[in-house]
Design a protein around this motif. Structure first.
Motif, PDB file in Angstrom:
ATOM      1  N   TYR A 129       0.749  -1.079   0.090  1.00  0.00           N
ATOM      2  CA  TYR A 129      -0.104  -0.129   0.225  1.00  0.00           C
ATOM      3  C   TYR A 129       1.029   1.197  -0.139  1.00  0.00           C
ATOM      4  O   TYR A 129       0.386   1.954  -0.740  1.00  0.00           O
ATOM      5  CB  TYR A 129      -0.944  -0.134   1.290  1.00  0.00           C
ATOM      6  N   ILE A 148      -8.505   2.553   0.377  1.00  0.00           N
ATOM      7  CA  ILE A 148      -6.814   2.595   0.238  1.00  0.00           C
ATOM      8  C   ILE A 148      -6.502   3.235   2.088  1.00  0.00           C
ATOM      9  O   ILE A 148      -5.706   2.521   2.119  1.00  0.00           O
ATOM     10  CB  ILE A 148      -6.002   3.065  -0.952  1.00  0.00           C
ATOM     11  N   TYR A 152      -4.705   0.379   4.593  1.00  0.00           N
ATOM     12  CA  TYR A 152      -3.916   0.743   4.901  1.00  0.00           C
ATOM     13  C   TYR A 152      -2.977   0.638   6.798  1.00  0.00           C
ATOM     14  O   TYR A 152      -2.345   0.150   6.990  1.00  0.00           O
ATOM     15  CB  TYR A 152      -2.981   1.857   4.063  1.00  0.00           C
TER      16      TYR A 152
END
Length: 649
Positions: A129, A148, A152
């Motif tokens: 990531y 995302i 993460y």
């Protein structure tokens, strides 16, 4: 007819409602009709595969993909996604290993990171990531960026909570989402910042309500989403010692539709009230009903360990062995059954307990070589028995990543030095330095390698290998420029290369204040202990002795003490020696000439007179007559017989 169907298909695919269930069904129907006529049409096949995936018909999509030529490269992402959704992790990992990094798109990297997280490789997932999405080069934006960032932080919460906290501090508040705040709250709990965790959890609750309202959801959806936040708030209250608040929240979560949250709430509630209930049976029932398949790797590991500990608690030797066999069958890949059984034997197994515990761990390691926790436990057990060679062997077989960790390296070096194997200790340090320098991917690898190199340099200097020690210190001095490393170069290089020693001696800081010091006072300071000298007095060369504080003791008087009466002068003598004590006639005559002092000691008058030197000495021979020999007296017969009897006695 075909042209009309093709136009309809194009309209459905490019339209705004392409993800509508009815539109997806129509796309699947149309593509099926086209593929019957011309099965080699690539675009039609791809439309059908994507529609099947969006309808969650993953098995049909896989069956269609594998019929295509060179499908592993053409449809690698789609195939990986299908296997991931079907939880076919081994097949998904095979696709990951067979696909080159250049062939992977953003979607592939995202699914790979999620796969790694599911398998417990959270650190590797976080690195993906960070490299592919979070870094400045990735230029992430839009709704995908929100997802995302949440994923993460979820990976960091399980692998590096401190880094997650730093990431939250660098992120603007407007970029926060409910999932992101939820994961950050978990990170704050992990690092022990409970107050901040409670604040972030409250913020996550507000974000959740806001997001669901924007999506048109109702209160039931809000409450369902907030159950995870409630669970975290209850855990924070429990850690803070607020038992009543935690108990109330746990009881509310017992009826949760999420089986994982309900099981965690039940286990934590039993732990909270373990003194009031039959905790062993309740724990076993709660943990036994936990949905292990739905837990993450960390949660699953904790649940398995608790399950093993509860079943082993309070049982006899035979029952413990039976429980151990049951747990081996239930958790064949877990090392916790062996650890718990060995711990029970070590604690309650009597004199043979430690040896039997070692046998259990050794047998488990022979069947399961990668069991690192069992190997560490075995090394600890050997150390308690002072079996240093076996402990070293167990530590050195942990694998390259664990064997070269600073704590393990330090333990091995200390044990090797204790046994006198200094050269092997040096080799151990060199191997660890090489690992951290070349193989390790840790962000702090350079710092760890520097610490290990400093320890290696010190050891080589003790071994007399001054050249190698000087080279190690020189490497550290060039990297850091710290004074201790410069001193190490000078001290070791002076034994074989004076030029090198002088070169680095010039880099040492100059003592500019040396001229202001009084050298005589400095020598006096070295000769006297600092406890007897003040700092200012040391500079002037004058001693200042510290005054000892006298301890004031309270006077103790006799119980029958009367201040109006004079005390008995013979009160220090034993009662049988006091003058007013009545004694027999013979004893009085025997002690008639005896003198007594103030503390009860007997004093001979003749001895006192002979020691008195206050009077001038007179000539002892003057006025004295020469001694006359005594005349022998005649004894009667009765007296002679009496003397003979005395001699016989």
């Amino acid at each position: 007819m075909a042209a009309e169907q093709l136009a309809e298909l194009h309209k459905l695919v490019t339209g705004d409602n392409h993800d509508d269930p009815e539109a997806l069904d129509r796309i699947i129907e149309l593509t099926g009709q086209f593929l019957k006529g011309d099965a080699k049409e690539g675009e039609i096949t791809k439309c059908r595969i994507v529609a099947l995936i969006m309808k969650e018909k993953y098995k049909e999509a896989i069956a269609l993909i594998v019929k295509e030529p060179n499908f592993e490269k053409t449809y690698a992402f789609e195939l990986l996604y299908c296997h991931y959704q079907l939880k076919q992790n081994e097949k998904a990992m095979k696709i990951v290993s067979n696909t080159s990094d250049r062939s992977k798109n953003k979607g592939f990297w995202h699914v790979q990171a999620q796969l790694f997280r599911r398998l417990g490789k959270c650190q590797e997932a976080a690195e993906i990531y960070e490299k592919q999405f979070i870094s400045k080069k990735a230029r992430m934006s839009g709704d995908d960026a929100t997802e995302i960032r949440a994923n993460y932080t979820a990976c960091l919460a399980e692998s590096n909570a401190t880094k997650a906290v730093k990431f939250s501090e660098s992120l603007e508040q407007k970029l926060w989402s409910f999932a992101l705040a939820h994961n950050l709250a978990a990170s704050f709990v992990e690092v022990g910042r409970l107050t901040r965790a409670a604040e972030v959890a409250k913020q996550a609750e507000e974000l959740c309500k806001k997001e669901i309202e924007e999506e048109g959801g109702d209160e039931k959806e809000v409450e369902a989403e907030l159950e995870g936040i409630r669970m975290m708030q209850a855990y924070v209250h429990q850690k803070e010692g607020k038992a009543e608040e935690a108990e109330k929240l746990y009881k509310d979560l017992l009826g949760s539709s999420d089986s994982v949250i309900a099981a965690c709430a039940r286990i934590n509630l039993i732990h909270l009230k373990q003194g009031e209930t039959d905790s062993c049976q309740d724990w076993a029932r709660a943990i036994g009903n936990a949905p292990f398949s739905k837990l993450s790797k960390v949660q699953k590991s904790a649940a398995q360990l608790n399950h093993c500990l509860v079943l082993m608690k309070g049982k006899r030797a035979k029952e413990q062995k039976q429980t151990f066999e049951q747990l081996k069958r239930k958790f064949p890949k877990s090392e916790y059954p062996a650890l718990c059984y060995a711990s029970a034997l070590f604690k309650d197994g009597g004199k043979d307990g430690p040896s039997r515990a070692g046998e259990i761990l050794s047998e488990w390691l022979s069947d399961h070589p990668p069991a690192t926790e069992c190997r560490i436990a075995l090394a600890t057990l050997h150390l308690t028995q002072r079996n240093i060679p076996s402990a070293l062997q167990a530590l050195q077989n942990l694998g390259s990543e664990l064997t070269h960790q600073p704590a393990v390296v330090g333990t091995c070096v200390r044990l090797l030095r204790k046994t006198g194997k200094l050269e092997e200790a040096g080799k151990c340090l060199d191997a660890a330095i090489a690992f951290w320098k070349e193989e390790s991917k840790d962000a702090n690898s350079d710092e760890v390698a520097s610490e290990l190199r400093a320890a290696s340099a010190e050891l080589k200097a003790r071994l007399g290998d001054y050249k190698a020690a000087a080279e190690a210190y020189e490497h550290l001095a060039k990297a850091t420029g710290e004074v201790p490393h410069l001193c190490g170069v000078v001290a070791n290089a002076a034994s074989f290369d004076l030029t090198m020693a002088e070169k680095y001696a010039k880099k040492l800081p100059q003592l500019e204040e040396l001229e202001e010091l009084d050298l005589d006072a400095l020598e006096a300071l070295g000769a006297t202990s600092t406890s007897q000298m003040d700092v200012e007095g040391a500079a002037e060369g004058k001693e200042q002795k510290t005054k000892k504080k006298k301890r004031k003791r309270k006077k103790r008087l006799p119980k029958d003490y009367d201040p109006n009466e004079t005390p008995d002068p013979e009160r220090w003598l034993p009662k049988w020696e006091r003058s007013y004590n009545k004694r027999s006639r013979g004893s009085r005559r025997r002690n008639k000439n005896q003198m007594r002092g103030p503390q009860g000691g007997k004093i001979n008058a003749d001895l006192v007179a002979s020691l008195d030197k206050s009077k001038p000495e007179e000539d002892k021979d003057e006025g004295k007559k020469p001694p006359v020999a005594p005349k022998a007296q005649k004894l009667s017969s009765r007296e002679r017989r009496r003397m003979k009897k005395k001699k016989r006695r």
